[in-house]
Enzyme design. Structure first.
Site, PDB file in Angstrom:
ATOM      1  N   GLY A  29     -22.728   4.884  20.129  1.00  9.13           N
ATOM      2  CA  GLY A  29     -22.900   3.451  20.334  1.00  9.13           C
ATOM      3  C   GLY A  29     -21.618   2.801  20.815  1.00  9.13           C
ATOM      4  O   GLY A  29     -20.815   3.426  21.505  1.00  9.13           O
ATOM      5  N   LEU A  30     -21.418   1.565  20.393  1.00  9.42           N
ATOM      6  CA  LEU A  30     -20.246   0.784  20.784  1.00  9.42           C
ATOM      7  C   LEU A  30     -20.088   0.748  22.309  1.00  9.42           C
ATOM      8  O   LEU A  30     -19.008   0.969  22.840  1.00  9.42           O
ATOM      9  CB  LEU A  30     -18.966   1.335  20.142  1.00  9.42           C
ATOM     10  CG  LEU A  30     -18.819   1.053  18.655  1.00  9.42           C
ATOM     11  CD1 LEU A  30     -17.509   1.606  18.140  1.00  9.42           C
ATOM     12  CD2 LEU A  30     -18.928  -0.428  18.351  1.00  9.42           C
ATOM     13  N   CYS A  31     -21.194   0.523  22.975  1.00 14.79           N
ATOM     14  CA  CYS A  31     -21.091   0.348  24.417  1.00 14.79           C
ATOM     15  C   CYS A  31     -21.956  -0.833  24.847  1.00 14.79           C
ATOM     16  O   CYS A  31     -22.709  -0.770  25.802  1.00 14.79           O
ATOM     17  CB  CYS A  31     -21.462   1.614  25.170  1.00 14.79           C
ATOM     18  SG  CYS A  31     -22.912   2.438  24.537  1.00 14.79           S
ATOM     19  N   GLY A  32     -21.869  -1.889  24.076  1.00  9.35           N
ATOM     20  CA  GLY A  32     -22.562  -3.116  24.431  1.00  9.35           C
ATOM     21  C   GLY A  32     -24.068  -2.937  24.379  1.00  9.35           C
ATOM     22  O   GLY A  32     -24.591  -2.243  23.497  1.00  9.35           O
TER      23      GLY A  32
END
Lengths: 285, 135
Positions: free
Chosen positions: A86-89
């Site tokens: 994750g952590l990709c908008g």
């Protein structure tokens, strides 16, 4: 008034978050560069294969090869590309929402899914979709052989009659700030009409049919490779942008907390002075 | 010096631009064939094998896998899924792939498809080893 110690602690926490997001941004930027380089290197090969195939397909009999024959599309398959992490908008959220919409429109019961990337697999397997194949944990050492493995798996299922129509849903890399979700018709093979003119009449060896038979799997492999590269570049770009935003937000937050901290500190000093002064005054009287 | 032609070996991950060469031999499906300048324009299917490039007195060998050759009056493009110059072949990796494929094939009860895959892998690794060991 907030406690001074609490504010100091919060500033510290946000400071370290900011360091992490900045590091992630830099890593994503480096990976993006590599992904773009890969894309550039794949282009000449993909372009030529596509060009020759496009030139040949209009005048051949579609029934000569199972991958060309149009079957009534009763059972459909969707290949959905997401990231592992994750952590990709909104990279994954967007594509998952759109993919689910497309699959629902095609009929959940008649659809099989192939999930490339862990996020997609987690999402769809939890919601009762039939995921026949999934791949994860390869994005970091992305290699052309991954594409051939996937293409082969899809093709053999297709040839076995498991599904009659395969579409790929993936993020196409437009530029660093923009990704576009594309639905691509993978099987049976349909090519656009932008056939590049090859003026000469070629000699085919061993025969035209044989050349086409050998070209088709090459084409499917390179297409799959392109999907992987596009999706990978998009993911890194999305992560880079969102981590940059996160770093900026952390900076803003730190600024406003500093202001609050200084105000609180001043208020505390003022109160203390007031206490000292009034204490001294009380003594004078 | 005899007429030369432009040769490019194009793979999905790299383009080897050989410049102007005198001769190239490529592994066609029906046997290896050689190309000199002025060859008929043609498209030929290629199989796993070795590509030999001759430029003046220099010879170069590549281990390649499936693809095809496009021969036009502008030059020759070899489009193959992988090609490694002789010096760049990872012997260790090829040997590993070879052993793995051998082991797969020795297990009888496996599915037809896995057998075919193992056979292909065996073919590829043998080709790499063969080319790498050539003098």
């Amino acid at each position: 008034m907030a406690n001074l110690k609490d504010i100091r602690k919060r500033i510290g926490t946000i400071e370290s978050i900011k360091q992490v997001t900045r590091a992630m941004k830099l890593v994503a930027a480096a990976k993006l560069r590599r992904a773009q380089l890969n894309m550039e290197q794949a282009r000449p090969y993909a372009g030529r294969i596509h060009g020759v195939l496009n030139h040949l397909l209009p005048d051949i009999d579609r029934t000569m090869h199972d991958l060309l024959t149009m079957r009534p599309a009763q059972k459909k398959a969707f290949i959905i590309l997401t990231s592992d992490r994750g952590l990709c908008g909104s990279f994954n959220t967007n594509i998952l929402r759109q993919a689910e919409h497309i699959v629902k429109a095609a009929g959940k019961e008649n659809s099989k899914l192939i999930c490339i990337g862990r996020k997609g697999y987690e999402y769809f397997s939890k919601r009762g979709y039939e995921v026949v194949e999934h791949y994860a944990d390869f994005w970091n050492e992305l290699d052309f052989s991954h594409a051939t493995t996937m293409a082969r798996a899809v093709t053999s299922r297709y040839l076995a009659g498991e599904f009659d129509d395969v579409k790929v849903i993936f993020n196409e890399f437009k530029n660093v700030a923009q990704q576009e979700i594309i639905e691509y018709h993978y099987l049976p093979l349909v090519l656009e009409d932008d056939a590049e003119e090859i003026s000469t009449d070629y000699l085919f060896e061993p025969s035209k049919d044989e050349v086409i038979k050998s070209l088709i799997p090459r084409h499917l492999n390179i297409q799959m490779w392109r999907f992987l590269l596009e999706s990978n570049a998009s993911e890194q770009a999305a992560r880079m942008t969102s981590m940059e935003a996160a770093t900026n937000n952390a900076g803003d937050l730190i600024d406003s907390l500093r202001l609050e901290y200084n105000k609180a500190r001043q208020a505390a000093i003022t109160t203390e002075i007031l206490e000292v002064v009034s204490g001294a005054e009380a003594l004078v009287e | 010096m005899a007429a030369q032609f432009h040769l490019e070996i194009i793979t999905p991950t790299k383009v080897y631009d050989e410049g102007d060469v005198d001769y190239v031999r490529a592994p066609g499906v029906d046997g290896a064939f050689g190309v000199l300048a002025g060859h008929t324009e043609s498209i030929m299917a290629l199989t796993i094998g070795e590509i030999k490039v001759v430029k003046g007195s220099v010879e170069k060998l590549y281990a390649s896998t499936k693809g095809f050759a496009e021969i036009t009056d502008k030059g020759v493009q070899l489009l193959v899924e992988s090609a490694e110059p002789k010096g760049d072949i990872d012997l260790h990796r090829a040997q590993e792939a070879y052993d793995r494929a051998k082991e797969h094939l020795s297990r009888k009860q496996e599915e037809m498809e896995d057998q075919v895959r193992a056979l292909r892998a065996l073919e590829r690794s043998m080709n790499r080893l063969k080319v790498a060991e050539k003098k």
